[in-house]
Design an enzyme around this catalytic site. Structure first.
Site, PDB file in Angstrom:
ATOM      1  N   ASP A  74      -7.196  18.092  -7.135  1.00  0.00           N
ATOM      2  CA  ASP A  74      -7.271  19.476  -7.621  1.00  0.00           C
ATOM      3  C   ASP A  74      -6.023  19.760  -8.457  1.00  0.00           C
ATOM      4  OD1 ASP A  74      -5.577  19.488  -5.433  1.00  0.00           O
ATOM      5  OD2 ASP A  74      -6.433  21.259  -4.502  1.00  0.00           O
ATOM      6  N   TYR A 128      -2.501  21.047 -10.180  1.00  0.00           N
ATOM      7  CA  TYR A 128      -1.160  21.379  -9.687  1.00  0.00           C
ATOM      8  C   TYR A 128      -1.130  22.866  -9.333  1.00  0.00           C
ATOM      9  CZ  TYR A 128       0.361  16.973 -11.895  1.00  0.00           C
ATOM     10  OH  TYR A 128       0.525  15.664 -12.271  1.00  0.00           O
ATOM     11  N   PHE A 184      -3.393  15.288 -13.791  1.00  0.00           N
ATOM     12  CA  PHE A 184      -2.079  14.647 -13.915  1.00  0.00           C
ATOM     13  C   PHE A 184      -1.216  15.229 -15.033  1.00  0.00           C
ATOM     14  CE2 PHE A 184      -4.478  11.242 -11.713  1.00  0.00           C
ATOM     15  CZ  PHE A 184      -3.676  11.107 -10.601  1.00  0.00           C
ATOM     16  N   HIS A 201      -2.816   5.461  -5.107  1.00  0.00           N
ATOM     17  CA  HIS A 201      -2.419   6.615  -5.921  1.00  0.00           C
ATOM     18  C   HIS A 201      -0.997   6.410  -6.472  1.00  0.00           C
ATOM     19  CE1 HIS A 201      -1.627  10.875  -6.865  1.00  0.00           C
ATOM     20  NE2 HIS A 201      -2.938  11.005  -6.874  1.00  0.00           N
TER      21      HIS A 201
END
Length: 223
Positions: free
Chosen positions: A64, A66, A77, A186
């Protein structure tokens, strides 16, 4: 209703009239009217706006947006210029430098990737300020699963880059043998040392695209 302004409008025709989306829309109206929600409501669908359906060469899946001020602008990102780069993005840039030799830019805005065929899709598209995961389970997952399934159905091959457990959970939706899946842990500092670095995701993506007769992605990021 929603107007994306490119081929996604036809691809997703009818999706915005479904019951789950109408309920999500009411939830969002209430949330945006009473709380601080990210991204700006006009940026929610930026991933689709920047990268038309037929132009997608690679998909990077996030979770989701920031949830701190000024960061989110509708691309996973990515952060807006002038905002400090989050740790995961710093690690992505380290890997990009090791893989292709590009020096990390001074900012964390990935719009150039989106305009070069990289769909930067979060699986949940909104969030409350300071509350990660606060809009999960409201319907966004149904919507973004539909986006992934439409991409999977496309004959023209693409690369799905799945970083972390949340993204890898979507692998079951990617059944088209014409596509390429590249996955790892990740890029977060919590997990990156367990196998993210050295994955050469960018050069591997381009090698696959070229093997299917497509132009490689320009992964460089202008200042």
């Amino acid at each position: 209703m929603v107007h994306i302004g490119n081929s996604w409008d036809d691809v997703l025709k009818g999706e915005f009239d479904k019951d789950y989306y109408l309920k999500l829309r009411e939830f969002l109206k209430q949330e945006y009217g009473s709380r601080t929600i990210y991204p700006n409501m006009y940026d929610i669908f930026n991933a689709l706006k920047f990268t038309p359906y037929e132009d997608v060469k690679a998909v990077i899946l996030g979770q989701d947006p920031y949830h701190e001020p000024g960061q989110a602008h509708g691309l996973c990102f990515s952060v807006q210029k002038g905002v400090q780069k989050p740790p995961s993005l710093v690690n992505i840039f380290k890997e990009l430098q090791d893989d292709l030799g590009f020096d990390p830019p001074s900012h964390g805005n990935l719009e150039s990737w989106a305009k070069n065929g990289v769909l930067l899709l979060n699986t949940v598209l909104t969030v409350r300020r300071g509350a990660a995961g606060s809009h999960r389970g409201q319907g966004w997952e149904v919507f973004t699963d539909q986006v992934i399934q439409h991409l999977n159905a496309r004959e023209k091959p693409m690369v799905f880059i799945l970083w972390g457990g949340f993204a890898k959970a979507k692998e079951a939706l990617i059944t088209g043998k014409q596509h390429c899946i590249i996955k790892s842990v990740h890029p977060s500092p919590l997990s990156a040392h367990r196998g993210y670095f050295g994955g050469k995701y960018f050069s591997r993506t381009n090698a696959f695209l070229q093997s299917t007769g497509q132009e490689p992605i320009d992964w460089s990021i202008p200042e």
